[in-house]
Design an enzyme around this catalytic site. Sequence first.
Site, PDB file in Angstrom:
ATOM      1  N   ARG A  32     194.346  13.888  59.417  1.00  0.00           N
ATOM      2  CA  ARG A  32     193.547  14.831  58.649  1.00  0.00           C
ATOM      3  C   ARG A  32     192.354  14.113  58.041  1.00  0.00           C
ATOM      4  O   ARG A  32     192.452  12.961  57.633  1.00  0.00           O
ATOM      5  CB  ARG A  32     194.372  15.494  57.524  1.00  0.00           C
ATOM      6  CG  ARG A  32     195.318  16.575  58.004  1.00  0.00           C
ATOM      7  CD  ARG A  32     194.545  17.792  58.440  1.00  0.00           C
ATOM      8  NE  ARG A  32     195.393  18.847  58.971  1.00  0.00           N
ATOM      9  CZ  ARG A  32     195.675  19.022  60.260  1.00  0.00           C
ATOM     10  NH1 ARG A  32     195.219  18.164  61.152  1.00  0.00           N
ATOM     11  NH2 ARG A  32     196.424  20.024  60.665  1.00  0.00           N
ATOM     12  N   ASP A  71     189.212  10.957  64.720  1.00  0.00           N
ATOM     13  CA  ASP A  71     189.259  12.252  65.395  1.00  0.00           C
ATOM     14  C   ASP A  71     189.111  13.387  64.384  1.00  0.00           C
ATOM     15  O   ASP A  71     188.917  14.535  64.757  1.00  0.00           O
ATOM     16  CB  ASP A  71     190.581  12.401  66.151  1.00  0.00           C
ATOM     17  CG  ASP A  71     190.657  13.675  66.983  1.00  0.00           C
ATOM     18  OD1 ASP A  71     189.709  13.942  67.742  1.00  0.00           O
ATOM     19  OD2 ASP A  71     191.660  14.419  66.860  1.00  0.00           O
ATOM     20  N   ASP A  76     207.182   5.165  55.616  1.00  0.00           N
ATOM     21  CA  ASP A  76     207.413   6.596  55.474  1.00  0.00           C
ATOM     22  C   ASP A  76     208.123   6.841  54.151  1.00  0.00           C
ATOM     23  O   ASP A  76     208.766   5.935  53.601  1.00  0.00           O
ATOM     24  CB  ASP A  76     208.265   7.125  56.640  1.00  0.00           C
ATOM     25  CG  ASP A  76     208.205   8.635  56.764  1.00  0.00           C
ATOM     26  OD1 ASP A  76     207.313   9.139  57.472  1.00  0.00           O
ATOM     27  OD2 ASP A  76     209.026   9.324  56.137  1.00  0.00           O
ATOM     28  N   ILE A 132     204.786  12.697  65.465  1.00  0.00           N
ATOM     29  CA  ILE A 132     203.605  12.082  66.068  1.00  0.00           C
ATOM     30  C   ILE A 132     203.620  10.575  65.851  1.00  0.00           C
ATOM     31  O   ILE A 132     203.316   9.797  66.763  1.00  0.00           O
ATOM     32  CB  ILE A 132     202.319  12.708  65.512  1.00  0.00           C
ATOM     33  CG1 ILE A 132     202.242  14.192  65.901  1.00  0.00           C
ATOM     34  CG2 ILE A 132     201.091  11.974  66.033  1.00  0.00           C
ATOM     35  CD1 ILE A 132     201.062  14.929  65.300  1.00  0.00           C
ATOM     36  N   GLU A 138     184.521  18.482  58.188  1.00  0.00           N
ATOM     37  CA  GLU A 138     184.508  19.287  59.412  1.00  0.00           C
ATOM     38  C   GLU A 138     184.093  20.721  59.088  1.00  0.00           C
ATOM     39  O   GLU A 138     184.530  21.279  58.078  1.00  0.00           O
ATOM     40  CB  GLU A 138     185.901  19.293  60.052  1.00  0.00           C
ATOM     41  CG  GLU A 138     186.301  17.956  60.635  1.00  0.00           C
ATOM     42  CD  GLU A 138     187.631  18.016  61.362  1.00  0.00           C
ATOM     43  OE1 GLU A 138     187.956  19.088  61.923  1.00  0.00           O
ATOM     44  OE2 GLU A 138     188.351  17.009  61.367  1.00  0.00           O
ATOM     45  N   HIS A 192     188.015  16.131  66.778  1.00  0.00           N
ATOM     46  CA  HIS A 192     189.301  16.762  66.446  1.00  0.00           C
ATOM     47  C   HIS A 192     189.960  17.362  67.694  1.00  0.00           C
ATOM     48  O   HIS A 192     190.214  18.565  67.777  1.00  0.00           O
ATOM     49  CB  HIS A 192     189.107  17.856  65.382  1.00  0.00           C
ATOM     50  CG  HIS A 192     190.367  18.134  64.608  1.00  0.00           C
ATOM     51  ND1 HIS A 192     190.353  18.606  63.309  1.00  0.00           N
ATOM     52  CD2 HIS A 192     191.684  18.015  64.937  1.00  0.00           C
ATOM     53  CE1 HIS A 192     191.591  18.771  62.879  1.00  0.00           C
ATOM     54  NE2 HIS A 192     192.423  18.412  63.857  1.00  0.00           N
ATOM     55  N   ILE A 193     190.254  16.481  68.652  1.00  0.00           N
ATOM     56  CA  ILE A 193     190.822  16.929  69.925  1.00  0.00           C
ATOM     57  C   ILE A 193     192.209  16.339  70.175  1.00  0.00           C
ATOM     58  O   ILE A 193     192.664  16.269  71.321  1.00  0.00           O
ATOM     59  CB  ILE A 193     189.885  16.567  71.102  1.00  0.00           C
ATOM     60  CG1 ILE A 193     189.620  15.055  71.149  1.00  0.00           C
ATOM     61  CG2 ILE A 193     188.586  17.349  71.008  1.00  0.00           C
ATOM     62  CD1 ILE A 193     188.927  14.588  72.416  1.00  0.00           C
ATOM     63  N   GLY A 194     192.902  15.924  69.108  1.00  0.00           N
ATOM     64  CA  GLY A 194     194.196  15.277  69.284  1.00  0.00           C
ATOM     65  C   GLY A 194     195.169  16.062  70.141  1.00  0.00           C
ATOM     66  O   GLY A 194     195.868  15.503  70.986  1.00  0.00           O
ATOM     67  N   ALA A 195     195.229  17.372  69.944  1.00  0.00           N
ATOM     68  CA  ALA A 195     196.175  18.213  70.690  1.00  0.00           C
ATOM     69  C   ALA A 195     195.530  18.914  71.871  1.00  0.00           C
ATOM     70  O   ALA A 195     196.159  19.752  72.507  1.00  0.00           O
ATOM     71  CB  ALA A 195     196.791  19.253  69.751  1.00  0.00           C
TER      72      ALA A 195
END
Length: 315
Positions: A242, A266, A174, A155, A271, A289-292
Site C-alpha cells: 500500500r 508498485d 509479523d 502474499i 495514487e 499498481h499492477i501486483g495482481a
Amino acid sequence: MRILANDGIDPIGKKILEDAGFEVDTNHIPQEELSVKLQDYDAITVRSATKLRQPLIDACPNLKAIGRGGVGMDNIDVEYARSKGIDVINTPAASSLSVAELVFAHLLNGVRFLYDSNRKMPLEGDSNFGSLKKAYANGVELRGKTLGVVGFGRIGRETAKVALGLGMNVIYTDLFEGPQSLSLTFSGDIEVSLPVKQVAFEEVLKQSDFITLHVPFLDKPAIGKEEFALLKDGVGLVNASRGGVIDELELIQALDAGKVSFAALDVFDNEPTPRKEILSHARISLTPHIGAATNEAQERIGIELANLLIDALKK
C-alpha cells in the site's frame, strides 16, 4: 438481484454469477454518481479505485453485499458496512503468487540496474555503449542474500517461497507467531521444506540485504526516518502493498545518500498522481499498481469473488 461490478470482473466470474441467476453490470459509474445510481443494485464489487465510505453506505440501504476483488480493503469502511448488515468479502488468496512474482521482477530489475538501463539505452546505446556497460557492471546475485519480509500473510509467504527457490535466506517479521519452514512444490510434484526465521522488526531492518513489505498502511509509515537509520547500507526496498507504507520523502533522501541502493514501488502515496520526484528518480523501479494484474490472478479473483457473492446473497 443486480450486481454492479464497478471496477470490472473477469468474464468467468461474470458467467458464474449470471448462471446463478444474477444480473451483472460491468459499466463503470463515477464515484460522485454512486450515491444515486447504486440504489438500483443489490451488491457491488470493486477493486482499489472505487471507495465505499460511511456516507455512501448510508445513502444505499439497499446494499446486501460488497465484494473486493483483491486483498486490502482500506477503500471500504468494512466494520461500518457490517454493522449495517452488509456482507463484506474479499479474495485474499487469489493474487498472492502474482504479487510475489512482481516483487521479484523488481528485485531482479534492481540488482542488474534494468530500471536505469532501459531508460538510457534507447537514448545513448548507440553513442555511449562502453560507458553504459561500465556503469552497469557491478550487479549482484540474489542467491545467498537475505530477504526480509515485513508481514507474513499469504502474499508475504508466497514471496518468501520464490526467494527460497532462488536460494535466498528468508527472515520475516509479523504481529503473530508464524512458521519455521515453508513447503515448495517443484515440477514433477517434488516437494521440499525449507527454513525461514521469524525475528523482531528491528532485526529485519538491520540484517536484510533486501526488504519487501506486505502490510496495510496504519497510522504511520512502517519505514520512516527512524527505520531508515537502522537499515543495512545498500539495502534494496520493495513496496507492493500500500502507498504510505514507506515514507516517500525519507526514501528519496536515503536513495540520494546511498543508504538505499535502489527502491521498487508498485504503490504510491498519491495514487493516481504519484510524486514527480518519485517518478523521475534514477534509482527507483516503477510499476502502476499492477501486483495482481495477471490473467491467471484475475481469473482466480473472478471465480472466488463470484462464489463468495453467491453464498452471501443467497443466504
